[in-house]
Design a protein around this motif. Sequence first.
Motif, PDB file in Angstrom:
ATOM      1  N   ALA A   1     -25.716  16.870  10.881  1.00  0.00           N
ATOM      2  CA  ALA A   1     -26.476  16.688  12.119  1.00  0.00           C
ATOM      3  C   ALA A   1     -26.985  15.257  12.179  1.00  0.00           C
ATOM      4  N   ASN A   2     -27.254  14.803  13.388  1.00  0.00           N
ATOM      5  CA  ASN A   2     -27.760  13.441  13.588  1.00  0.00           C
ATOM      6  C   ASN A   2     -29.042  13.185  12.833  1.00  0.00           C
ATOM      7  N   PHE A   3     -29.843  14.251  12.709  1.00  0.00           N
ATOM      8  CA  PHE A   3     -31.170  14.072  12.141  1.00  0.00           C
ATOM      9  C   PHE A   3     -31.214  14.473  10.669  1.00  0.00           C
ATOM     10  N   SER A   4     -30.038  14.708  10.055  1.00  0.00           N
ATOM     11  CA  SER A   4     -30.079  15.287   8.709  1.00  0.00           C
ATOM     12  C   SER A   4     -30.490  14.281   7.650  1.00  0.00           C
ATOM     13  N   THR A   5     -30.197  13.017   7.864  1.00  0.00           N
ATOM     14  CA  THR A   5     -30.577  12.031   6.849  1.00  0.00           C
ATOM     15  C   THR A   5     -31.779  11.237   7.344  1.00  0.00           C
ATOM     16  N   GLY A   6     -32.351  10.456   6.449  1.00  0.00           N
ATOM     17  CA  GLY A   6     -33.542   9.693   6.794  1.00  0.00           C
ATOM     18  C   GLY A   6     -33.284   8.744   7.949  1.00  0.00           C
ATOM     19  N   ASP A   7     -32.211   7.993   7.870  1.00  0.00           N
ATOM     20  CA  ASP A   7     -31.797   7.153   8.988  1.00  0.00           C
ATOM     21  C   ASP A   7     -30.970   7.995   9.917  1.00  0.00           C
ATOM     22  N   ARG A   8     -31.073   7.775  11.184  1.00  0.00           N
ATOM     23  CA  ARG A   8     -30.315   8.592  12.109  1.00  0.00           C
ATOM     24  C   ARG A   8     -28.830   8.244  12.033  1.00  0.00           C
ATOM     25  N   MET A   9     -28.007   9.254  11.878  1.00  0.00           N
ATOM     26  CA  MET A   9     -26.561   8.991  11.781  1.00  0.00           C
ATOM     27  C   MET A   9     -25.950   8.860  13.161  1.00  0.00           C
ATOM     28  N   ARG A  10     -25.045   7.905  13.307  1.00  0.00           N
ATOM     29  CA  ARG A  10     -24.438   7.754  14.616  1.00  0.00           C
ATOM     30  C   ARG A  10     -23.312   8.746  14.808  1.00  0.00           C
ATOM     31  N   LYS A  11     -22.517   8.967  13.756  1.00  0.00           N
ATOM     32  CA  LYS A  11     -21.272   9.726  13.939  1.00  0.00           C
ATOM     33  C   LYS A  11     -21.310  10.982  13.093  1.00  0.00           C
ATOM     34  N   PRO A  12     -21.569  12.123  13.708  1.00  0.00           N
ATOM     35  CA  PRO A  12     -21.766  13.325  12.908  1.00  0.00           C
ATOM     36  C   PRO A  12     -20.498  13.795  12.200  1.00  0.00           C
ATOM     37  N   LYS A  13     -19.321  13.548  12.773  1.00  0.00           N
ATOM     38  CA  LYS A  13     -18.133  14.022  12.070  1.00  0.00           C
ATOM     39  C   LYS A  13     -17.030  12.997  12.217  1.00  0.00           C
ATOM     40  N   GLY A  14     -15.963  13.187  11.459  1.00  0.00           N
ATOM     41  CA  GLY A  14     -14.817  12.301  11.588  1.00  0.00           C
ATOM     42  C   GLY A  14     -14.891  11.098  10.691  1.00  0.00           C
ATOM     43  N   ASP A  15     -16.011  10.832  10.069  1.00  0.00           N
ATOM     44  CA  ASP A  15     -16.020   9.696   9.144  1.00  0.00           C
ATOM     45  C   ASP A  15     -15.421  10.156   7.824  1.00  0.00           C
ATOM     46  N   ARG A  16     -15.138   9.177   6.956  1.00  0.00           N
ATOM     47  CA  ARG A  16     -14.289   9.515   5.811  1.00  0.00           C
ATOM     48  C   ARG A  16     -14.958  10.444   4.826  1.00  0.00           C
ATOM     49  N   ARG A  17     -16.255  10.283   4.659  1.00  0.00           N
ATOM     50  CA  ARG A  17     -16.943  11.176   3.716  1.00  0.00           C
ATOM     51  C   ARG A  17     -16.850  12.615   4.206  1.00  0.00           C
ATOM     52  N   SER A  18     -17.040  12.835   5.503  1.00  0.00           N
ATOM     53  CA  SER A  18     -16.969  14.200   6.031  1.00  0.00           C
ATOM     54  C   SER A  18     -15.571  14.766   5.859  1.00  0.00           C
ATOM     55  N   THR A  19     -14.557  13.938   6.098  1.00  0.00           N
ATOM     56  CA  THR A  19     -13.182  14.435   5.946  1.00  0.00           C
ATOM     57  C   THR A  19     -12.929  14.827   4.501  1.00  0.00           C
ATOM     58  N   GLU A  20     -13.413  13.999   3.574  1.00  0.00           N
ATOM     59  CA  GLU A  20     -13.187  14.315   2.166  1.00  0.00           C
ATOM     60  C   GLU A  20     -13.880  15.599   1.770  1.00  0.00           C
ATOM     61  N   ILE A  21     -15.128  15.758   2.197  1.00  0.00           N
ATOM     62  CA  ILE A  21     -15.852  16.967   1.811  1.00  0.00           C
ATOM     63  C   ILE A  21     -15.228  18.198   2.463  1.00  0.00           C
ATOM     64  N   SER A  22     -14.738  18.054   3.704  1.00  0.00           N
ATOM     65  CA  SER A  22     -14.061  19.193   4.343  1.00  0.00           C
ATOM     66  C   SER A  22     -12.867  19.618   3.500  1.00  0.00           C
ATOM     67  N   LEU A  23     -12.121  18.617   3.045  1.00  0.00           N
ATOM     68  CA  LEU A  23     -10.947  18.916   2.226  1.00  0.00           C
ATOM     69  C   LEU A  23     -11.340  19.613   0.937  1.00  0.00           C
ATOM     70  N   VAL A  24     -12.389  19.104   0.301  1.00  0.00           N
ATOM     71  CA  VAL A  24     -12.831  19.680  -0.979  1.00  0.00           C
ATOM     72  C   VAL A  24     -13.255  21.128  -0.807  1.00  0.00           C
ATOM     73  N   ILE A  25     -14.034  21.386   0.240  1.00  0.00           N
ATOM     74  CA  ILE A  25     -14.505  22.755   0.454  1.00  0.00           C
ATOM     75  C   ILE A  25     -13.319  23.659   0.770  1.00  0.00           C
ATOM     76  N   ARG A  26     -12.391  23.151   1.565  1.00  0.00           N
ATOM     77  CA  ARG A  26     -11.248  23.990   1.930  1.00  0.00           C
ATOM     78  C   ARG A  26     -10.448  24.367   0.709  1.00  0.00           C
ATOM     79  N   GLN A  27     -10.186  23.392  -0.163  1.00  0.00           N
ATOM     80  CA  GLN A  27      -9.377  23.700  -1.345  1.00  0.00           C
ATOM     81  C   GLN A  27     -10.101  24.661  -2.262  1.00  0.00           C
ATOM     82  N   THR A  28     -11.413  24.459  -2.396  1.00  0.00           N
ATOM     83  CA  THR A  28     -12.165  25.338  -3.285  1.00  0.00           C
ATOM     84  C   THR A  28     -12.159  26.777  -2.773  1.00  0.00           C
ATOM     85  N   MET A  29     -12.396  26.946  -1.473  1.00  0.00           N
ATOM     86  CA  MET A  29     -12.479  28.314  -0.961  1.00  0.00           C
ATOM     87  C   MET A  29     -11.093  28.945  -0.895  1.00  0.00           C
ATOM     88  N   GLU A  30     -10.087  28.129  -0.598  1.00  0.00           N
ATOM     89  CA  GLU A  30      -8.737  28.688  -0.492  1.00  0.00           C
ATOM     90  C   GLU A  30      -8.304  29.277  -1.826  1.00  0.00           C
TER      91      GLU A  30
END
Lengths: 281, 316
Positions: free
Chosen positions: B150-179
Amino acid sequence: MVGLSVGEKHFIQGGIAQDLRSDGRKRLTYRPIYVETGVIPQAHGSARIRLGATDVIASVKAELGKPSALQPDKGKIAIYVDCSPTAAPMFEGRGGEELSTELSVALQRCLLGSGIDPSSLVIVEGKVCWDLYIDGLVISSDGNLLDALGAAIKAALSNTGIPKVNVASETSGDEQPEVNISDEEFLQFDTSGIPVIVTLTKVGRHYIVDATSEEESQISSAISISINRKGHICGLTKRGGAGLDPSIILDMISVAKHVSEQLINKLDSEIAAAEANEEES
Amino acid sequence: MMQVRPNLDYEGPKSHQHHRAFVFGFEYGFLKEKLDQKEAAKRANEQLGFVFDIGPNPWSKPATSSFGCKPSLVKMEYVSPEGLRLDGRRPMEMRQIRAEIGTVARADGSAVFEMGNTKVIAAVYGPREVQNRSQQISDQALVRCEYSMANFSTGDRMRKPKGDRRSTEISLVIRQTMEACILTHLMPRSQIDIFVQVLQADGGTRSACINAATLALADAGIPMRDIVTSCSAGYLNSTPLLDLNYIEDSAGGPDVTVGILPKLDKVTLLQMDAKLPLDIFENVMGLATEGCKAVANYIREVLLENTKQLEYRRGL
């Protein structure tokens, strides 16, 4: 959402015509509203509103910034809404962007004009002002997102404490003045002037308030009106493809005014109760 | 006040958040104007009780860093001599966990998981028909995952909630783990969507997301081999620390994230940043695994309680 069969559609429309909706409500009754404030500790103000199965969170963050050259005596306020994919699978990736933009723009139109006075956000005219970022997040969606977001923003603003700022010294020219942000003292917003948004959905020949997503799939047109405590209209948006006779629009506005009185009172009492709860815990 | 000493092995910031080490910990963070850094450092010293100096730093990147000093270079006390961490925990103590099932009514399964100040919502939609026919697998279910903050999740306001590289990596990690733990062969030609939304981020978001996803999958009734639990551990001031929060995570020390299947006693996820000698690594990984088992016990209790509630409502 699974599609509705013809029988289900008739059932919904028939129920609305008889003033008895699928969940037992009358046409102009809202679902029970649950308000929780202070849910995001690191924001300056936040609130979570549950309207039936619709769940939204609003947070208010203030950052120091420079006022725009065109309006040096006013602070800046921006409203952004994000639809989380947890609300519906179609919001995944960029799917929710259209709806998010529509909601953000509608909220800006309804709330920014008369809700908060931007001149109260300025610290040093022309140099330093507060930038207010209001973020809405839709966690679960069951219709009537605009009303829920409007109520959440109102609650978040009443929960907001902007820290008091002391300007250290007088500087001249282009220098940025030194500002000390105080930790202890806060300024609370006066939110009695902030309007609420009432969305009236026209199904068949009747209007309903607070539609669920099944009812929203049946709309011919909808009007969202933001009305403040004095009964003044602060913003208006018409959605939906069907045309409306102007007399019907005026009628809908008067119905919305009537509904908004109860909604404002209900909302204010819920917000006060939520803040009292938050202070206790 | 101690002087900053250069660390020639320092490779640079881990992420844009690295420089803002104390942003979450303090209400308003540090301003981008240099004028307030001294004030902020003074406040940091008072609040956290350690010594921190900001001086002119020629190694900082002027465009991105919000203040000139890299926190990892300073000798900071993450563990006080009495054995207390910055938030008052002992080194082997986890933060408080809290979980709730069934928060998103429209989803097939949903859960909220809190680890200290980190709060995450997971929603599962599925098994349902595959939306994109070209991705359909004829003998298995397709598992998809999206992680957004979420925009408000970190101390500084995030501009881009999804699509940045960290989010893509974590999505991949969670997907592989649950799969790995979902019995996908039981649901061929179908699709399971896992959506994770971070409401508050205070370190350990990866672990909280996996724990929340496990609960949401259980709530949706999707058959799994075992529950997956995850926890992180690090090594600062020569002490292995369990369940790092944001400040400890940003310190630049090693951060080991482990995901296990508790009953089968198998590791499905293992990630580490920075460097650790091998014997200490075994120690830290063992500590993280213990943390995972503690989370697993809690998750089992929550699931049992939920089932009792369901039985009660059915009148059994």
